[in-house]
Scaffold this motif. Sequence first.
Motif, PDB file in Angstrom:
ATOM      1  N   ASN A  13     -19.924  -5.120  83.302  1.00 15.39           N
ATOM      2  CA  ASN A  13     -20.741  -6.288  83.620  1.00 15.39           C
ATOM      3  C   ASN A  13     -20.118  -7.511  82.939  1.00 15.39           C
ATOM      4  N   GLY A  14     -19.600  -8.404  83.704  1.00 15.08           N
ATOM      5  CA  GLY A  14     -18.957  -9.598  83.157  1.00 15.08           C
ATOM      6  C   GLY A  14     -17.596  -9.804  83.788  1.00 15.08           C
ATOM      7  N   THR A  15     -16.745  -8.778  83.713  1.00 10.72           N
ATOM      8  CA  THR A  15     -15.430  -8.887  84.350  1.00 10.72           C
ATOM      9  C   THR A  15     -15.455  -8.284  85.749  1.00 10.72           C
ATOM     10  N   GLU A  16     -16.447  -7.430  86.034  1.00  9.96           N
ATOM     11  CA  GLU A  16     -16.567  -6.707  87.303  1.00  9.96           C
ATOM     12  C   GLU A  16     -15.390  -5.772  87.542  1.00  9.96           C
ATOM     13  N   ARG A  17     -14.657  -5.438  86.492  1.00  7.75           N
ATOM     14  CA  ARG A  17     -13.546  -4.475  86.603  1.00  7.75           C
ATOM     15  C   ARG A  17     -14.095  -3.059  86.602  1.00  7.75           C
ATOM     16  N   CYS A  18     -13.425  -2.188  87.331  1.00  3.94           N
ATOM     17  CA  CYS A  18     -13.818  -0.781  87.411  1.00  3.94           C
ATOM     18  C   CYS A  18     -12.941   0.032  86.455  1.00  3.94           C
ATOM     19  N   PHE A  19     -13.594   0.866  85.645  1.00  6.93           N
ATOM     20  CA  PHE A  19     -12.897   1.740  84.715  1.00  6.93           C
ATOM     21  C   PHE A  19     -13.292   3.176  85.022  1.00  6.93           C
ATOM     22  N   ILE A  20     -12.345   4.086  84.915  1.00  7.84           N
ATOM     23  CA  ILE A  20     -12.592   5.498  85.185  1.00  7.84           C
ATOM     24  C   ILE A  20     -13.005   6.177  83.884  1.00  7.84           C
ATOM     25  N   THR A  21     -14.104   6.943  83.940  1.00 14.23           N
ATOM     26  CA  THR A  21     -14.677   7.538  82.736  1.00 14.23           C
ATOM     27  C   THR A  21     -14.887   9.036  82.899  1.00 14.23           C
ATOM     28  N   SER A  22     -15.098   9.681  81.771  1.00 14.66           N
ATOM     29  CA  SER A  22     -15.446  11.093  81.707  1.00 14.66           C
ATOM     30  C   SER A  22     -16.862  11.161  81.139  1.00 14.66           C
ATOM     31  N   GLN A  23     -17.758  11.896  81.810  1.00 16.45           N
ATOM     32  CA  GLN A  23     -19.166  11.860  81.411  1.00 16.45           C
ATOM     33  C   GLN A  23     -19.781  13.241  81.307  1.00 16.45           C
ATOM     34  N   GLU A  51     -24.680   2.610  82.327  1.00 20.97           N
ATOM     35  CA  GLU A  51     -23.754   3.432  81.550  1.00 20.97           C
ATOM     36  C   GLU A  51     -23.402   2.805  80.208  1.00 20.97           C
ATOM     37  N   GLY A  52     -24.070   1.721  79.843  1.00 26.25           N
ATOM     38  CA  GLY A  52     -23.804   1.116  78.543  1.00 26.25           C
ATOM     39  C   GLY A  52     -24.627  -0.140  78.346  1.00 26.25           C
ATOM     40  N   ILE A  53     -24.914  -0.434  77.070  1.00 29.52           N
ATOM     41  CA  ILE A  53     -25.687  -1.636  76.740  1.00 29.52           C
ATOM     42  C   ILE A  53     -24.981  -2.376  75.597  1.00 29.52           C
ATOM     43  N   VAL A  54     -25.225  -3.675  75.517  1.00 26.01           N
ATOM     44  CA  VAL A  54     -24.636  -4.507  74.468  1.00 26.01           C
ATOM     45  C   VAL A  54     -25.675  -5.539  74.030  1.00 26.01           C
ATOM     46  N   HIS A  55     -25.726  -5.796  72.720  1.00 31.15           N
ATOM     47  CA  HIS A  55     -26.619  -6.825  72.199  1.00 31.15           C
ATOM     48  C   HIS A  55     -25.929  -8.175  72.329  1.00 31.15           C
ATOM     49  N   ASN A  56     -26.700  -9.209  72.650  1.00 30.94           N
ATOM     50  CA  ASN A  56     -26.123 -10.536  72.883  1.00 30.94           C
ATOM     51  C   ASN A  56     -25.611 -11.207  71.618  1.00 30.94           C
ATOM     52  N   THR A  57     -26.214 -10.910  70.463  1.00 34.10           N
ATOM     53  CA  THR A  57     -25.807 -11.595  69.236  1.00 34.10           C
ATOM     54  C   THR A  57     -25.432 -10.646  68.104  1.00 34.10           C
ATOM     55  N   ARG A 102     -16.160 -10.095  72.229  1.00 29.48           N
ATOM     56  CA  ARG A 102     -14.994  -9.275  71.897  1.00 29.48           C
ATOM     57  C   ARG A 102     -14.714  -8.276  73.026  1.00 29.48           C
ATOM     58  N   LEU A 103     -15.782  -7.649  73.523  1.00 31.07           N
ATOM     59  CA  LEU A 103     -15.633  -6.699  74.622  1.00 31.07           C
ATOM     60  C   LEU A 103     -15.127  -7.399  75.879  1.00 31.07           C
ATOM     61  N   MET A 104     -15.665  -8.570  76.161  1.00 30.28           N
ATOM     62  CA  MET A 104     -15.234  -9.337  77.333  1.00 30.28           C
ATOM     63  C   MET A 104     -13.748  -9.683  77.215  1.00 30.28           C
ATOM     64  N   ASP A 105     -13.330 -10.136  76.044  1.00 37.43           N
ATOM     65  CA  ASP A 105     -11.925 -10.475  75.831  1.00 37.43           C
ATOM     66  C   ASP A 105     -11.035  -9.243  75.993  1.00 37.43           C
ATOM     67  N   THR A 108     -10.974  -7.997  79.825  1.00 39.19           N
ATOM     68  CA  THR A 108     -10.483  -8.932  80.843  1.00 39.19           C
ATOM     69  C   THR A 108      -8.996  -8.707  81.071  1.00 39.19           C
ATOM     70  N   PHE A 109      -8.617  -8.571  82.323  1.00 39.82           N
ATOM     71  CA  PHE A 109      -7.218  -8.389  82.688  1.00 39.82           C
ATOM     72  C   PHE A 109      -6.610  -9.762  82.924  1.00 39.82           C
ATOM     73  N   THR A 110      -5.672 -10.143  82.067  1.00 45.38           N
ATOM     74  CA  THR A 110      -5.104 -11.497  82.155  1.00 45.38           C
ATOM     75  C   THR A 110      -3.946 -11.600  83.129  1.00 45.38           C
TER      76      THR A 110
END
Length: 146
Positions: A13-23, A51-57, A102-105, A108-110
């Motif tokens: 959520n933010g970059t909209e990139r898809c990552f492959i995971t093992s669950q 599949e994941g949560i993050v606190h804003n601050t 930090r996670l967004m940075d 993000t694929f530059t």
Amino acid sequence: YGNRGHNQPCIHNGTERCFITSQNHGFAVDPDTLPKDWDVLFTNANDHTNEGIVHNTKPLFSVQFHPEHMAGPTDLVGLFDVFIETVKDHKEGNTGKSVKQRLMDHLTFTGSPKAEGHVRSKKVLILGSGGLSIGQAGEFDYSGSQ
């Protein structure tokens, strides 16, 4: 709810990139029940579960999948690096950048190509051995069968 197996696609959520995971989990957090300071970090692309949560601050985040991917892809092994860097900085009093940023940075694929330079393919050639026949070995999820 729940996903078990490898190659589960998750959207950041933010970059909209898809990552492959093992669950391997049998529950999901309903995004509509998150407190106001929390956001969805990843969403499963197959069933749209959280599949994941993050606190804003605060320096807090969690994922439902296995970021170490020892049995599968290593797309998100860097989440451990973000966690360690965040803990070190927080311990030293360097709290300028939120863990969410930090996670967004980090995710993000530059090097993505510019949209105007993209040429759409007109033909695609798919090479493969074809479908399985009775008696051939085939892999289903993470279990092999003969």
